[in-house]
Write a protein that holds these residues in place. Structure first.
Motif, short mmCIF file in Angstrom:
data_model
loop_
_atom_site.label_atom_id
_atom_site.label_comp_id
_atom_site.label_asym_id
_atom_site.label_seq_id
_atom_site.Cartn_x
_atom_site.Cartn_y
_atom_site.Cartn_z
N HIS A 247 -26.40 3.68 2.36
CA HIS A 247 -26.41 2.74 3.49
C HIS A 247 -27.64 2.94 4.39
O HIS A 247 -28.27 1.98 4.80
CB HIS A 247 -25.11 2.87 4.28
N ALA B 244 -30.72 1.70 2.82
CA ALA B 244 -30.76 0.24 2.72
C ALA B 244 -31.04 -0.39 4.08
O ALA B 244 -31.19 -1.61 4.18
CB ALA B 244 -29.44 -0.28 2.15
N LEU C 97 -33.36 -5.45 -0.72
CA LEU C 97 -32.23 -4.59 -1.06
C LEU C 97 -32.29 -4.22 -2.54
O LEU C 97 -32.59 -5.06 -3.38
CB LEU C 97 -30.90 -5.30 -0.81
N ARG C 98 -31.97 -2.97 -2.82
CA ARG C 98 -31.97 -2.46 -4.19
C ARG C 98 -31.02 -3.28 -5.06
O ARG C 98 -31.29 -3.58 -6.21
CB ARG C 98 -31.49 -1.01 -4.12
#
Ligand code: HEC
Ligand code: HEC
Ligand code: HEC
Ligand code: HEC
Ligand code: HEC
Length: 245
Positions: free
Chosen positions: A152, A155, A232-233
């Motif tokens: 988290h 991100a 975002l991944r």
């Protein structure tokens, strides 16, 4: 499980604590302690015994040692969260600092006279090689798989989104329900909750300069909220197995 969610008379699901309203944070610690101290003791006592569900907004257990304040350490002194919660970026678990971290500043030689009494428990614990049994505030049930802090943080989800304005808290309490619906609300639509990664622990900036702007107008050093979402991944998971065994 216990009472239905939101049934606590002391907190609301929208993250606003009724017992500890926001304006309380503005009052100097000492004044607040003097004026609400008596009431808080009664209310917290009743609350502890009467509340079957520990995962409630507003949950604020009485700590074994009193007086440690995020408002002083992270606010007035300006220490970064990672000075003490050293592993949040690399580990699923956010660690609580050990006594040595406190002793680094609270050793006798480094104290002003009036502080000597107030933090003698730190020096005693350090001298006796004991740890302080801080009571846990945020806790997910065991059937939720290891919640990953590092994913988290990396991100761009700020501590602010999940723990509230910690920098304004003389004593930490829970501001979010941590219920499944709360996790999923963000997982379905994370765009408005992402902050530039170098700002995740700058909670005042996040609340006042970033979250206060409409999503499509947020820009920091050329990076927009849309850019953060696009980078975002992966999309946050909604499948049961991501969070349950
Ligand atoms: C000087 C060290 C120090 C700093 C700096 C610090 N913390 Fe803490 N934090 C602690 C200690 C000690 C505890 C355990 C006692 C307590 O709950 O107050 C704690 C507890 C917490 C908890 C509650 C944990 C639980 O039991 O659920 C949260 C959330 C938290 N900190 C977030 C933050 C955030 C966010 C920042 C940065 C804005 C921060 N902390 C900065 C030392 C620190
Ligand atoms: C970077 C240095 C530093 C670290 C690390 C640190 N403190 Fe402090 N702490 C201070 C200073 C400076 C004050 C006095 C702040 C003030 O009132 O202006 C203080 C104040 C306090 C007070 C008393 C506040 C009061 O006025 O009643 C307590 C209790 C305390 N710290 C506990 C802790 C604990 C527990 C830890 C470890 C989790 C810790 N501190 C880590 C610097 C530090
Ligand atoms: C996406 C939500 C989210 C974010 C972002 C987040 N946390 Fe947490 N935090 C949680 C949850 C959920 C728990 C309870 C985890 C559990 O029970 O396994 C928790 C627990 C904690 C604890 C208690 C750990 C313990 O073992 O006692 C600390 C300390 C903490 N968080 C600090 C932080 C700090 C500092 C940040 C920012 C750098 C942060 N958290 C960001 C959701 C979050
Ligand atoms: C404020 C937004 C927000 C909240 C609240 C939130 N998450 Fe997330 N979560 C994300 C984002 C964004 C990602 C995707 C991160 C990535 O993969 O880059 C994510 C990813 C995850 C992942 C995937 C980890 C991985 O290794 O791929 C898990 C598991 C997860 N979250 C669990 C939870 C749980 C459990 C809760 C509630 C206790 C929660 N999250 C609350 C934003 C949030
Ligand atoms: C993003 C993480 C996440 C995902 C995905 C997720 N859950 Fe949950 N779930 C949680 C959390 C956190 C709780 C604990 C809520 C609490 O504290 O009461 C929970 C609680 C539950 C409970 C206990 C009852 C309740 O609501 O408290 C059940 C049953 C459950 N989940 C089933 C599911 C099923 C079925 C799915 C897939 C459709 C799913 N979950 C997907 C995070 C998640």
């Amino acid at each position: 499980m216990g009472a239905p969610r939101g049934a606590s008379p002391f907190g609301r699901e929208d993250g606003v604590s009724v017992l500890f309203p926001k304006w309380l944070n503005a009052i100097p610690t000492i004044g607040a302690a003097a004026s609400v101290g008596g009431l808080a003791t009664v209310v917290l006592g009743t609350w502890y015994w009467a509340t079957p569900d520990f995962f409630e907004v507003g949950y604020m257990p009485i700590q074994p040692e009193l007086g440690f304040s995020h408002q002083i350490h992270a606010g007035k002194l300006g220490l970064d969260c990672r000075y003490c919660h050293t592993h949040v970026e690399e580990s699923p678990e956010a660690n609580i600092p050990n006594v040595a971290t406190c002793f680094g500043c609270h050793a006798e030689t480094r104290l002003r006279a009036w502080e000597t009494q107030q933090v003698s428990w730190i020096r005693e614990a350090y001298a006796n090689d004991e740890s302080i049994e801080w009571r846990r505030i945020h806790k997910l049930p065991d059937y939720v798989r290891n919640f990953p802090h590092h994913v988290h943080i990396n991100a761009g989800v700020s501590c602010f989104s999940c723990h509230g304005q910690i920098i304004g808290m003389p004593v930490v309490y829970q501001t979010q329900s941590l219920a499944m619906g709360w996790c999923l609300d963000c997982h379905r639509d994370p765009g408005g909750r992402l902050v530039p990664p170098d700002k995740v622990t700058d909670l005042i900036w996040v609340e006042q300069d970033w979250m206060s702007e409409p999503v499509d107008q947020r820009v920091h050093e050329g990076v927009t909220a849309q850019d953060l979402l696009a980078s975002l991944r992966q999309a946050p998971p909604q499948n049961c197995g991501a969070c349950h065994h």
